[in-house]
Design a protein around this motif. Structure first.
Motif, PDB file in Angstrom:
ATOM      1  N   SER A  49     -11.330  42.930  22.790  1.00  0.00           N
ATOM      2  CA  SER A  49     -11.844  44.050  23.567  1.00  0.00           C
ATOM      3  C   SER A  49     -11.704  43.844  25.071  1.00  0.00           C
ATOM      4  CB  SER A  49     -13.297  44.309  23.203  1.00  0.00           C
ATOM      5  OG  SER A  49     -14.062  43.139  23.373  1.00  0.00           O
ATOM      6  N   ALA A  50     -12.332  42.789  25.568  1.00  0.00           N
ATOM      7  CA  ALA A  50     -12.335  42.564  27.012  1.00  0.00           C
ATOM      8  C   ALA A  50     -10.917  42.300  27.521  1.00  0.00           C
ATOM      9  CB  ALA A  50     -13.253  41.398  27.365  1.00  0.00           C
ATOM     10  N   GLY A  51     -10.143  41.549  26.752  1.00  0.00           N
ATOM     11  CA  GLY A  51      -8.774  41.231  27.147  1.00  0.00           C
ATOM     12  C   GLY A  51      -7.908  42.477  27.252  1.00  0.00           C
ATOM     13  N   GLN A  52      -8.060  43.370  26.269  1.00  0.00           N
ATOM     14  CA  GLN A  52      -7.262  44.598  26.296  1.00  0.00           C
ATOM     15  C   GLN A  52      -7.673  45.525  27.426  1.00  0.00           C
ATOM     16  OE1 GLN A  52      -6.845  44.758  21.519  1.00  0.00           O
ATOM     17  NE2 GLN A  52      -6.702  46.717  22.534  1.00  0.00           N
ATOM     18  N   LEU A  53      -8.985  45.589  27.659  1.00  0.00           N
ATOM     19  CA  LEU A  53      -9.495  46.441  28.730  1.00  0.00           C
ATOM     20  C   LEU A  53      -8.891  46.013  30.065  1.00  0.00           C
ATOM     21  CD1 LEU A  53     -11.536  48.760  28.962  1.00  0.00           C
ATOM     22  CD2 LEU A  53     -13.255  47.072  29.546  1.00  0.00           C
ATOM     23  N   ILE A  70      -2.996  35.098  33.746  1.00  0.00           N
ATOM     24  CA  ILE A  70      -4.230  34.441  34.193  1.00  0.00           C
ATOM     25  C   ILE A  70      -5.454  35.172  33.660  1.00  0.00           C
ATOM     26  CG2 ILE A  70      -5.655  33.886  36.222  1.00  0.00           C
ATOM     27  CD1 ILE A  70      -2.980  33.500  37.760  1.00  0.00           C
ATOM     28  N   SER A  71      -5.419  36.506  33.726  1.00  0.00           N
ATOM     29  CA  SER A  71      -6.593  37.256  33.261  1.00  0.00           C
ATOM     30  C   SER A  71      -6.794  37.067  31.761  1.00  0.00           C
ATOM     31  CB  SER A  71      -6.457  38.743  33.601  1.00  0.00           C
ATOM     32  OG  SER A  71      -5.596  39.385  32.690  1.00  0.00           O
ATOM     33  N   GLN A  72      -5.721  37.076  30.981  1.00  0.00           N
ATOM     34  CA  GLN A  72      -5.861  36.924  29.533  1.00  0.00           C
ATOM     35  C   GLN A  72      -6.399  35.537  29.187  1.00  0.00           C
ATOM     36  OE1 GLN A  72      -5.321  39.566  27.247  1.00  0.00           O
ATOM     37  NE2 GLN A  72      -5.321  40.555  29.231  1.00  0.00           N
ATOM     38  N   LEU A  73      -5.878  34.527  29.887  1.00  0.00           N
ATOM     39  CA  LEU A  73      -6.332  33.163  29.592  1.00  0.00           C
ATOM     40  C   LEU A  73      -7.808  32.994  29.936  1.00  0.00           C
ATOM     41  CD1 LEU A  73      -3.275  31.001  30.743  1.00  0.00           C
ATOM     42  CD2 LEU A  73      -3.906  31.672  28.424  1.00  0.00           C
ATOM     43  N   THR A  74      -8.223  33.553  31.073  1.00  0.00           N
ATOM     44  CA  THR A  74      -9.622  33.381  31.479  1.00  0.00           C
ATOM     45  C   THR A  74     -10.563  34.155  30.569  1.00  0.00           C
ATOM     46  OG1 THR A  74      -8.746  33.528  33.704  1.00  0.00           O
ATOM     47  CG2 THR A  74     -11.134  33.393  33.487  1.00  0.00           C
ATOM     48  N   ILE A  75     -10.198  35.413  30.339  1.00  0.00           N
ATOM     49  CA  ILE A  75     -11.081  36.269  29.544  1.00  0.00           C
ATOM     50  C   ILE A  75     -11.181  35.751  28.114  1.00  0.00           C
ATOM     51  CG2 ILE A  75     -11.304  38.583  28.571  1.00  0.00           C
ATOM     52  CD1 ILE A  75     -10.069  39.639  31.168  1.00  0.00           C
ATOM     53  N   ASN A  76     -10.074  35.204  27.604  1.00  0.00           N
ATOM     54  CA  ASN A  76     -10.062  34.830  26.198  1.00  0.00           C
ATOM     55  C   ASN A  76     -10.305  33.352  25.931  1.00  0.00           C
ATOM     56  OD1 ASN A  76      -9.643  37.469  25.376  1.00  0.00           O
ATOM     57  ND2 ASN A  76      -7.436  37.320  25.613  1.00  0.00           N
ATOM     58  N   ILE A  77     -10.588  32.591  26.984  1.00  0.00           N
ATOM     59  CA  ILE A  77     -10.810  31.158  26.794  1.00  0.00           C
ATOM     60  C   ILE A  77     -11.987  30.920  25.844  1.00  0.00           C
ATOM     61  CG2 ILE A  77     -12.323  30.865  28.810  1.00  0.00           C
ATOM     62  CD1 ILE A  77      -9.684  28.311  27.895  1.00  0.00           C
TER      63      ILE A  77
ATOM     64  N   MET B  13       0.402  39.358  26.724  1.00  0.00           N
ATOM     65  CA  MET B  13      -0.955  39.531  26.203  1.00  0.00           C
ATOM     66  C   MET B  13      -1.092  38.954  24.794  1.00  0.00           C
ATOM     67  SD  MET B  13      -2.031  43.410  27.229  1.00  0.00           S
ATOM     68  CE  MET B  13      -3.633  43.380  26.449  1.00  0.00           C
ATOM     69  N   ALA B  14      -0.187  39.378  23.897  1.00  0.00           N
ATOM     70  CA  ALA B  14      -0.327  39.015  22.486  1.00  0.00           C
ATOM     71  C   ALA B  14      -0.133  37.516  22.273  1.00  0.00           C
ATOM     72  CB  ALA B  14       0.665  39.815  21.645  1.00  0.00           C
ATOM     73  N   VAL B  15       0.908  36.949  22.911  1.00  0.00           N
ATOM     74  CA  VAL B  15       1.195  35.527  22.686  1.00  0.00           C
ATOM     75  C   VAL B  15       0.091  34.643  23.274  1.00  0.00           C
ATOM     76  CG1 VAL B  15       2.796  33.640  23.208  1.00  0.00           C
ATOM     77  CG2 VAL B  15       3.687  35.878  22.516  1.00  0.00           C
ATOM     78  N   SER B  16      -0.343  34.962  24.514  1.00  0.00           N
ATOM     79  CA  SER B  16      -1.377  34.120  25.117  1.00  0.00           C
ATOM     80  C   SER B  16      -2.695  34.245  24.355  1.00  0.00           C
ATOM     81  CB  SER B  16      -1.572  34.474  26.601  1.00  0.00           C
ATOM     82  OG  SER B  16      -2.023  35.806  26.738  1.00  0.00           O
ATOM     83  N   THR B  17      -3.020  35.465  23.934  1.00  0.00           N
ATOM     84  CA  THR B  17      -4.280  35.672  23.213  1.00  0.00           C
ATOM     85  C   THR B  17      -4.244  34.978  21.847  1.00  0.00           C
ATOM     86  OG1 THR B  17      -4.520  37.809  24.302  1.00  0.00           O
ATOM     87  CG2 THR B  17      -5.928  37.417  22.419  1.00  0.00           C
ATOM     88  N   VAL B  48     -17.591  36.277  32.067  1.00  0.00           N
ATOM     89  CA  VAL B  48     -16.490  37.248  31.979  1.00  0.00           C
ATOM     90  C   VAL B  48     -17.024  38.651  31.706  1.00  0.00           C
ATOM     91  CG1 VAL B  48     -14.576  38.042  30.535  1.00  0.00           C
ATOM     92  CG2 VAL B  48     -14.680  35.656  31.232  1.00  0.00           C
ATOM     93  N   LEU B  49     -17.865  38.772  30.696  1.00  0.00           N
ATOM     94  CA  LEU B  49     -18.344  40.096  30.300  1.00  0.00           C
ATOM     95  C   LEU B  49     -19.201  40.725  31.394  1.00  0.00           C
ATOM     96  CD1 LEU B  49     -19.148  39.467  26.530  1.00  0.00           C
ATOM     97  CD2 LEU B  49     -17.093  40.442  27.536  1.00  0.00           C
TER      98      LEU B  49
END
Lengths: 231, 105
Positions: A49-53, A70-77, B13-17, B48-49
């Motif tokens: 959710s947060a990553g896609q947003l 960077i944003s994906q790595l941080t948000i999804n860590i 996005m997909a690969v990193s996630t 983050v949230l």
């Protein structure tokens, strides 16, 4: 098979929640000019959710690939943390290729359900993952296709759904821990600075969220180190 | 959006996630010992949230007053440990009701 069915049932409330929240993600994609299939494909392949947003927000600008990463790595860590936690629970048959497959489905809610197992079976996790993934993808499809025809007032109301979900994750933890209140306050303060101080407004949202979160979490870790229970 | 740029972004996005979830799940067999790292990992989702929500939520609906009331309602029901869906539905309903009322008045 019994474990798979048990997992499916545990996934029903998650799927319903995802259905409503991913609707917002679909609307957002449509609002920012993505095609329906583009927004749906993001949901099917990312499931965050947060990553896609944040990701969709960055996508509409050309060439911000580094900011995106960077944003994906941080948000999804946080998923790494959950993955580590789940790896401690998985039983002996749940290894190798199955971990590569089901690792894809580690979200906040699926994690929360799976981590309650004493010995996590792969069939159970497979069951929990099915319906939420379908709900997330289908909800995005509905949002992306209906977004254009829904009245403005409905759209306006639905726009807060995903943020309300974030509030529902954060606030109960603030109730339990003063340290989390501090960390959240720092993150919010920094986030407002980036939003309202004119000199900082040009910075991409992918960077600002990362900076706010990392600074707040580092301060939290230094000032309030916790004994984290991975189980 | 043009497809070439879309697919580059989608790949990132997909690969990193995916990898950020899968690699620790496959690789980690022992518990992490560092208290500092564990603390950081514990705080990061909330940070983050929170940063994503405030102040963005105030600008998500068309009316900011409705947004503020929705935040208050969401926090109240989150404090009661209501499920994610309940809190989300209440927030949406709040925005809808407040905006409808403002149109009448």
């Amino acid at each position: 098979m019994k474990d798979f069915r048990r997992g499916l049932i545990a996934g029903i409330p998650i799927a319903l929640g995802y259905l409503s929240v991913s609707f917002t993600v679909g609307i957002m994609g449509a609002t920012l000019g993505l095609c329906i299939w583009q927004t749906v494909l993001i949901s099917m392949t990312c499931l965050t959710s947060a990553g896609q947003l944040a990701g969709i927000g960055i996508m509409v600008h050309p060439g911000q690939y580094m900011q995106m990463l960077i944003s994906q790595l941080t948000i999804n860590i946080r998923y790494s943390f959950m993955a580590v936690s789940l790896s401690q629970k998985a039983d002996s048959k749940f290894s190798g290729i199955f971990r590569w497959i089901f690792g894809f489905f580690i979200t906040d809610e699926i994690f929360a359900v799976c981590v309650q197992e004493n010995a996590l079976k792969r069939s159970y996790m497979a069951g929990t993952a099915c319906l939420p993934w379908i709900g997330w993808s289908f909800g995005t499809l509905l949002g992306a296709s209906l977004g254009a025809i829904l009245p403005d007032r409905i759209m306006s109301a639905l726009a807060v759904a995903i943020y309300a979900m974030f509030i529902a994750i954060v606030v109960p933890e603030m109730k339990k821990s003063t340290a989390v209140i501090w960390v959240v306050s720092i993150a919010v303060l920094l986030s407002c600075l980036f939003y309202y101080v004119p000199a900082l407004q040009g910075i991409s949202s992918g960077i600002t969220i990362s900076v706010c979160a990392i600074v707040a979490a580092v301060v939290g870790a230094l000032v309030f180190p916790v004994e984290v229970d991975l189980g | 959006m043009d497809n070439r740029q879309y697919f580059i972004y989608l790949m990132i996005m997909a690969v990193s996630t995916y990898l950020i979830r899968a690699i620790p799940f496959v690789a980690v067999k022992e518990k992490i010992k560092s208290r500092l790292i564990n603390s950081f990992l514990y705080y990061i989702p909330y940070a983050v949230l929170a940063a994503m929500t405030i102040p963005s939520i105030f600008y998500a609906p068309s009316n900011m007053v409705a947004a503020v009331v929705a935040v208050v309602m969401a926090v109240i029901f989150a404090l009661k440990n209501k499920s994610l869906m309940v809190v989300a539905v209440i927030a949406c309903a709040t925005v809808f009701i407040v905006e409808s009322l403002m149109m009448i008045i």
